[in-house]
Design a protein around this motif. Structure first.
Motif, short mmCIF file in Angstrom:
data_model
loop_
_atom_site.label_atom_id
_atom_site.label_comp_id
_atom_site.label_asym_id
_atom_site.label_seq_id
_atom_site.Cartn_x
_atom_site.Cartn_y
_atom_site.Cartn_z
N ARG A 1 -9.38 -8.30 -9.56
CA ARG A 1 -9.47 -9.04 -8.29
C ARG A 1 -10.26 -10.33 -8.48
O ARG A 1 -9.92 -11.37 -7.92
N THR B 1 -10.26 -2.62 -11.50
CA THR B 1 -9.56 -3.34 -10.41
C THR B 1 -10.40 -4.49 -9.90
O THR B 1 -9.88 -5.58 -9.63
N LYS C 1 -0.03 -0.76 -0.72
CA LYS C 1 -1.03 0.05 -1.40
C LYS C 1 -0.95 -0.10 -2.92
O LYS C 1 -1.95 -0.27 -3.61
N MET D 1 -2.40 -3.45 -3.88
CA MET D 1 -3.85 -3.51 -3.67
C MET D 1 -4.58 -2.68 -4.72
O MET D 1 -5.63 -3.08 -5.22
N ASP D 2 -4.03 -1.53 -5.09
CA ASP D 2 -4.68 -0.67 -6.08
C ASP D 2 -4.70 -1.31 -7.47
O ASP D 2 -5.50 -0.94 -8.32
N ARG D 3 -3.81 -2.27 -7.71
CA ARG D 3 -3.86 -3.00 -8.98
C ARG D 3 -4.81 -4.19 -8.89
O ARG D 3 -5.06 -4.87 -9.86
N GLY D 4 -5.28 -4.48 -7.67
CA GLY D 4 -6.19 -5.61 -7.49
C GLY D 4 -5.45 -6.93 -7.35
O GLY D 4 -6.04 -8.00 -7.46
N SER E 1 -9.85 2.87 -2.83
CA SER E 1 -9.11 3.06 -4.08
C SER E 1 -8.98 1.78 -4.91
O SER E 1 -8.61 1.84 -6.07
N ASP E 2 -9.31 0.61 -4.32
CA ASP E 2 -9.25 -0.62 -5.12
C ASP E 2 -10.64 -1.08 -5.56
O ASP E 2 -10.82 -2.22 -5.97
N ASP E 3 -11.62 -0.18 -5.51
CA ASP E 3 -12.99 -0.56 -5.90
C ASP E 3 -13.40 -0.05 -7.28
O ASP E 3 -14.59 -0.01 -7.58
#
Ligand code: B4P
Length: 191
Positions: free
Chosen positions: A144, A140, A50, A53-56, A134-136
């Motif tokens: 990505r 981020t 998580k 992923m939250d940092r992209g 939360s990664d959108d």
């Protein structure tokens, strides 16, 4: 048929993969979904994933390969599978080749969806409003996209060299893009 579907975040790969599996009765294997399931289950692996992923950023190759291997060995549709979100770098592409060779199921078709960056940012902003992933967040998403350019874009050449790459324009409606994919995969519409 065994397909790998690729494209930038927001290019529509998950969306199109869902339509392709319906039409061809394939197994849909999304590493993003496998990771989000691990996060939702609150496992140690999920907690680690998580943060990344939250940092992209990309979750470690080892973790993702482990999840993928489990999933590939667990269930199999006779008709094959579509891999969505994997491989995301050259090391993953090589690991995938090795894994699929071991189980005698090499990739037959690599499909790349091309969309420009601003369109991707707009689509993901819409999804953020609807689903709250939360990664959108915009920051981020930009990260990505940067990582996609650096690490994932070279995977397209990897499959081009193997002679199994097809590129599809991802502009237009979901149905427009699907019609183009149908053409490339030579799927004949029943409707
Ligand atoms: P993913 O789940 O793969 O997320 P994604 O790149 O955003 O693609 P997704 O498939 O969800 O979205 P789509 O383009 O279909 O990865 C999330 C994170 O997990 C990664 O950042 C990474 O941290 C980690 N991860 C996953 N796999 C990994 C791996 N192999 N190695 C390491 N880390 C990994 O759609 C986006 C939106 O656009 C949707 O809302 C959709 O409705 C909309 N849309 C689609 N087509 C459209 C169209 N034609 N017109 C308008 N909107 C459209």
């Amino acid at each position: 048929m065994r397909i790998v579907i690729m494209g930038a975040p927001g290019s529509g790969k998950g969306t199109q993969a869902a339509l392709i599996v319906k039409e061809l009765d394939l197994d849909h294997i999304s590493t993003g979904d496998l990771l989000r399931a691990a996060v939702a289950a609150g496992t140690e692996l999920g907690k680690k994933a998580k943060e990344v992923m939250d940092r992209g950023e990309l979750v470690s190759d080892e973790i993702v390969l482990g999840l993928l291997e489990q999933r590939l060995l667990q269930e199999n549709t006779k008709n094959g599978f579509i891999l969505d979100g994997y491989p995301r770098n050259i090391a993953q592409a090589q690991a995938l080749d090795g894994l699929l060779e071991r189980i005698g199921q090499p990739v037959e078709e690599a499909l790349q969806i091309d969309v420009d960056e601003e369109q991707v940012v707009t689509r993901i902003a819409k999804r953020a409003a609807l689903e709250g992933r939360s990664d959108d967040t915009e920051e981020t998403v930009r990260n990505r996209l940067r990582i996609y350019g650096e690490q994932t874009a070279p995977v397209v050449d990897f499959y081009a060299h193997k002679g199994i790459l097809s590129r599809v324009l991802g502009d237009g409606s979901i149905e427009d893009v699907f019609q183009r994919i149908r053409g490339v995969l030579q799927i004949h519409s029943a409707s």
